[in-house]
Every structure is written in C-alpha cells, then in structure tokens.
Design an enzyme around this catalytic site. Sequence first.
Site, PDB file in Angstrom:
ATOM      1  N   ARG A   1       8.187  -2.618   8.801  1.00  0.00           N
ATOM      2  CA  ARG A   1       7.585  -3.750   8.006  1.00  0.00           C
ATOM      3  C   ARG A   1       8.334  -4.166   6.926  1.00  0.00           C
ATOM      4  O   ARG A   1       9.539  -3.554   6.480  1.00  0.00           O
ATOM      5  CB  ARG A   1       6.075  -3.382   7.169  1.00  0.00           C
ATOM      6  CG  ARG A   1       6.228  -2.006   6.300  1.00  0.00           C
ATOM      7  CD  ARG A   1       5.094  -1.963   5.383  1.00  0.00           C
ATOM      8  NE  ARG A   1       5.021  -0.816   4.604  1.00  0.00           N
ATOM      9  CZ  ARG A   1       5.946  -0.581   3.557  1.00  0.00           C
ATOM     10  NH1 ARG A   1       6.665  -1.710   3.283  1.00  0.00           N
ATOM     11  NH2 ARG A   1       6.144   0.305   2.756  1.00  0.00           N
ATOM     12  N   GLY A   2       8.229  -5.197   6.193  1.00  0.00           N
ATOM     13  CA  GLY A   2       8.946  -5.902   5.130  1.00  0.00           C
ATOM     14  C   GLY A   2       8.446  -4.967   3.879  1.00  0.00           C
ATOM     15  O   GLY A   2       7.381  -4.339   4.011  1.00  0.00           O
TER      16      GLY A   2
ATOM     17  N   GLN B   1       9.159  -2.416   0.163  1.00  0.00           N
ATOM     18  CA  GLN B   1       9.814  -1.274  -0.220  1.00  0.00           C
ATOM     19  C   GLN B   1       8.558  -0.176  -0.084  1.00  0.00           C
ATOM     20  O   GLN B   1       7.587  -0.402   0.828  1.00  0.00           O
ATOM     21  CB  GLN B   1       9.956  -1.337  -1.818  1.00  0.00           C
ATOM     22  CG  GLN B   1      11.025  -2.152  -2.182  1.00  0.00           C
ATOM     23  CD  GLN B   1      12.498  -1.846  -2.062  1.00  0.00           C
ATOM     24  OE1 GLN B   1      12.683  -0.614  -1.708  1.00  0.00           O
ATOM     25  NE2 GLN B   1      13.218  -3.012  -1.657  1.00  0.00           N
TER      26      GLN B   1
ATOM     27  N   LEU C   1      -2.445  -5.459   5.370  1.00  0.00           N
ATOM     28  CA  LEU C   1      -2.598  -5.171   3.977  1.00  0.00           C
ATOM     29  C   LEU C   1      -3.223  -3.529   3.805  1.00  0.00           C
ATOM     30  O   LEU C   1      -3.752  -2.897   4.633  1.00  0.00           O
ATOM     31  CB  LEU C   1      -3.807  -5.616   3.557  1.00  0.00           C
ATOM     32  CG  LEU C   1      -3.809  -7.410   3.802  1.00  0.00           C
ATOM     33  CD1 LEU C   1      -5.387  -7.893   3.598  1.00  0.00           C
ATOM     34  CD2 LEU C   1      -3.139  -7.971   2.488  1.00  0.00           C
ATOM     35  N   ALA C   2      -2.752  -3.031   2.537  1.00  0.00           N
ATOM     36  CA  ALA C   2      -3.223  -1.639   1.811  1.00  0.00           C
ATOM     37  C   ALA C   2      -4.062  -2.005   0.786  1.00  0.00           C
ATOM     38  O   ALA C   2      -3.657  -2.415  -0.061  1.00  0.00           O
ATOM     39  CB  ALA C   2      -2.157  -0.785   1.568  1.00  0.00           C
TER      40      ALA C   2
ATOM     41  N   CYS D   1       6.140  -0.281  -4.353  1.00  0.00           N
ATOM     42  CA  CYS D   1       6.584  -1.582  -3.974  1.00  0.00           C
ATOM     43  C   CYS D   1       8.047  -1.922  -4.693  1.00  0.00           C
ATOM     44  O   CYS D   1       8.527  -2.937  -4.817  1.00  0.00           O
ATOM     45  CB  CYS D   1       5.657  -2.702  -4.244  1.00  0.00           C
ATOM     46  SG  CYS D   1       4.042  -2.325  -3.482  1.00  0.00           S
TER      47      CYS D   1
END
Length: 210
Positions: free
Chosen positions: A68-69, A71, A149-150, A166
């Site tokens: 995924r994108g 960090q 989403l998280a 992130c």
Amino acid sequence: MNVFVRWLGRQNYLHSWQAMQQFTQQRTEHTLDEVWLLEHEPVFTQGQNGKAEHILTPGSIPVIQTDRGGQVTYHGPGQLMVYVLIDLKRKKLTVRDLVTRLEQSIIDLLAANDIIAQAKREAPGVYVDGKKICSLGLRIRKGCSYHGLAFNVDMDLTPFSQINPCGFSGLQMVQLAELVKVDSVFETGSKLVNYLMKNLGYTSANYQVE
C-alpha cells in the site's frame, strides 16, 4: 449500483493481504465491488515508500513490508479495518476522489456522534483536535483499489509509541472510545457502511458475516 459487504472478524494480516491481491487479480469488469470489515492480530505494516527509521522499537510485534501507499502504522484488535475493493474505472473515480470519499465517510460517522473531525490533504487520514483517529493507505492495480482504512475504535494505542505513525514523529493517536461510548467494532463498522454507501454511490448492499 450494488456492493458486497463482508464482515470477516479477526484475521491474520498476511492472509488478508494475499486475499485482496488474489481478488483484484482475478476480478473481471463484471465483478461486484466489495468492502471487507475486519480486525487484525497485532502487526506493524510498512508502506511501499516506508522508511526504516520510522520503526523505533517494534519489540515482539511483527513488521510486514506491504504494497500500500504510505509509511508505517499499527493494526491490532479493537481497530476497524475497512478494505475497499473497488473498480475505479467503472465508477469513474480518481484515486483522489476515493481518498476524499473514504475520509468523508469517517467524518460523517463522527459527526453523527457530535465529534468534529477533519481530513488533511498533505497527510491522508482523519483527525480530531490534531490527533489521528483513522489512517488511510491504498494500492491501485488494473484500475481497481485494495487496502483502505484503519479506524481506531476501542484498542490499545500503546504500540503507536513504538513507531513514528505514518512517518510523523510525535503524532498523537486517538480512538473513538475516548470520545464517546462505543458499541462493538462490528456495530461501528455496520454504521460506517451506511456512510460509505452514500459517499461512494452504492444503492444497495449484500451482507455476509463470516
């Protein structure tokens, strides 16, 4: 347009990631979009462009390099994962459109609980008083999205102190349970689906609890 919504309970991260990749690889132009709601066992996930220095003291929690994108972030029990497997070409959505509509769905759910939240264009996700309550990371393949989403619902936030969430040093996290009385993660997810359907333009949903 219809969507298939699955509640998958608590899942191993690698298993879910591989299932998303397989679904996306095998889907056709006729495949219904799906939204997967689930929780994960404790895990740090590192985005494609993630920098190792943002993982401070992982300890016994595994670190998985994913596609995924974004960090590094933390997933664990009590956090609602919302994986969106959407044909963006068919829905005529750009990636920015999808990000905005996902963030807005969280903002709408929080607003229904009298919580004011914001999105930040330069740092995707949803924030309450500067603290992050929801992280977002996507991968697009063949014009279709996966990951998602998280949303921090009612969890142990301690592991976030073992990373720069992130990629931001000192970023504070917050969860729904600190702001309002919450139902289960399952009930929170069920409520969120209504806002996702509205913001993503689905007229009906098929539900499956596994």
